[in-house]
Design an enzyme around this catalytic site. Structure first.
Site, PDB file in Angstrom:
ATOM      1  NE  ARG A 228      44.307  41.565 104.244  1.00 34.30           N
ATOM      2  CZ  ARG A 228      43.323  41.192 105.059  1.00 34.30           C
ATOM      3  NH1 ARG A 228      43.543  40.234 105.955  1.00 34.30           N
ATOM      4  NH2 ARG A 228      42.132  41.761 104.987  1.00 34.30           N
ATOM      5  CE  LYS A 253      44.022  46.683 105.423  1.00 32.90           C
ATOM      6  NZ  LYS A 253      43.662  46.912 103.987  1.00 32.90           N
ATOM      7  CG  HIS A 317      46.094  41.531  97.683  1.00 34.08           C
ATOM      8  ND1 HIS A 317      46.304  41.240  99.022  1.00 34.08           N
ATOM      9  CD2 HIS A 317      44.849  42.069  97.614  1.00 34.08           C
ATOM     10  CE1 HIS A 317      45.240  41.601  99.717  1.00 34.08           C
ATOM     11  NE2 HIS A 317      44.344  42.103  98.884  1.00 34.08           N
ATOM     12  NE  ARG A 320      42.702  39.303 101.009  1.00 29.00           N
ATOM     13  CZ  ARG A 320      42.155  38.915 102.152  1.00 29.00           C
ATOM     14  NH1 ARG A 320      42.446  37.712 102.637  1.00 29.00           N
ATOM     15  NH2 ARG A 320      41.330  39.699 102.813  1.00 29.00           N
ATOM     16  CG  HIS A 343      36.969  41.713 103.405  1.00 30.76           C
ATOM     17  ND1 HIS A 343      36.486  41.395 102.155  1.00 30.76           N
ATOM     18  CD2 HIS A 343      38.315  41.870 103.250  1.00 30.76           C
ATOM     19  CE1 HIS A 343      37.481  41.352 101.287  1.00 30.76           C
ATOM     20  NE2 HIS A 343      38.592  41.641 101.930  1.00 30.76           N
ATOM     21  CE1 TYR A 352      38.094  40.087  95.304  1.00 32.61           C
ATOM     22  CE2 TYR A 352      36.971  40.189  97.414  1.00 32.61           C
ATOM     23  CZ  TYR A 352      38.124  40.279  96.675  1.00 32.61           C
ATOM     24  OH  TYR A 352      39.317  40.562  97.298  1.00 32.61           O
TER      25      TYR A 352
END
Length: 387
Positions: A228, A253, A317, A320, A343, A352
């Site tokens: 990120r 995050k 982003h 990524r 994640h 994805y």
């Protein structure tokens, strides 16, 4: 003749004039080159910062270029007089105290600085909107009117709308003396948009056209390690372990640390960058020391996309997203990709699978199957083509 509708709105606390028109490529190219014109992804339009003299001259410039100009600013001003309240007054002393306590409460819940800033801005705006009404008497009607005003007047996107609702829910929980039921505030569903993905060729082109070494390193690292933008700018020199080919990402995050990989092909470029710039603390530093600016990254990435002739709407982003999609297409297990990206839920990583080309390329269109069958060697009807 293309009609350009000029509509006022608020953007980054500035009075702006949005340019609304039916998509026309030539018109878009002319407008984006005009002096003072900017693009806002939040509101999805070109705009200029409002100044009476500039605005008047800009309307004349549009007319001179052959556009039909529809000025909606007067209509908006009339609506404002009827109660739209576009320009909010100052916050009262008592509400300012509530606002400061609200931010302290968010800090006590260990929310990130960016979240505190975002939620604080919305609550501050909401308290200003309610003017002199005592905070204890603020109710669901005030929330509804505020949301209608903000979305209608400021043209907020769905994602911004969701942030507003989250901020107001936090406010209602942390200030229970008001008459707001936090669970009753409607939360719009998320946009189900698929991420924009670059091809391998486009990624390489993007890196090649970026001549500034620092900029090239940033683009390469965002893609090669799936970072990120905040994680990239927070990297310190001590986070690189070239012997193990690992990168320690700290405080990602959700305040999560993780390890990701360093592309071996980047080792020479990274070492060259280190020798050239000699950063002191952060791997990427601005010329005056300290962290590099995220706005600067977005700015030079836009320039590089133009040089690479990439027409897709690319953000940091997007690199990524491309990293994750390319890993999946190469056969990397989805669980490993989840760990590399940091994640919390596998469902987040599963998006994805909807953009990977590996499985999609194996699916044949029924039209292809039909034509292949018709053109079998033993079929002598040669008039069944699509030519």
């Amino acid at each position: 003749m293309i009609t350009i509708t000029l509509q006022p709105f608020k953007h980054n606390s500035e009075n702006c004039i949005g340019l609304k028109f039916k998509y026309h490529f030539e018109s878009k190219e002319i407008i984006k080159r005009m002096e003072g014109v900017r693009w806002t992804k939040t509101h999805g339009c070109f705009y200029i910062v409002y100044d009476q003299n500039t605005f008047t001259a800009f309307k004349q410039a549009l007319a001179a270029k052959g556009f039909d100009v529809a000025d909606a600013t007067q209509t908006a001003q009339d609506e404002n007089k009827k109660g739209a309240r576009k320009n909010l007054g100052p916050i009262t002393a008592s509400k300012n105290s509530i606002y400061e306590n609200f931010k302290q409460s968010l800090n006590g819940k260990r929310l990130s600085k960016s979240t505190i800033k975002t939620y604080g801005a919305f609550v501050h705006q909401f308290l200003r909107y309610t003017e002199n009404k005592p905070a204890d008497l603020i109710d669901a009607t005030d929330v509804r009117l505020y949301l209608e005003w903000a979305i209608g007047t400021l043209n907020y996107s769905v994602s911004t709308h969701r942030q507003m609702v989250s901020a107001l829910r936090h406010f209602a929980y942390l200030y229970p003396t008001c008459a707001i039921d936090p669970e009753a505030i409607f939360m719009p569903s998320k946009d189900k948009k698929l991420p924009v993905i670059l091809s391998f060729k486009e990624v390489v082109q993007l890196i090649q056209v970026t001549k500034n070494l620092k900029h090239r390193v940033i683009i390469a690292m965002l893609y090669a390690s799936g970072l990120r933008i905040g994680e990239m700018l927070n990297l310190e020199i001590k986070d690189f372990d070239f012997s193990r080919n690992q990168l320690h990402v700290r405080g990602g995050k959700g305040r999560k640390d993780r390890y990701t990989t360093i592309a071996q092909t980047l080792h020479p470029m990274l070492k060259n960058y280190y020798r050239t710039y000699n950063p002191k603390v952060y791997f990427i530093e601005n010329p005056n020391g300290g962290k590099y600016s995220a706005a600067s990254v977005r700015s030079f990435l836009r320039r590089s996309c133009k040089l690479a002739r990439i027409k897709k709407p690319i953000t940091p982003h997007s690199l990524r997203h491309s990293y994750a999609t390319h890993l999946l297409e190469q056969g990397t297990d989805i669980r490993h990709i989840q760990e590399l990206l940091g994640h919390s839920k596998p469902e987040t990583t599963m998006i994805y699978t909807k953009v990977t080309r590996k499985e999609l390329q194996q699916i044949k269109s029924p039209l292809d199957s039909a034509l292949n069958e018709l053109y079998l060697p033993d079929n002598h009807n040669k008039k069944l083509g699509l030519d």
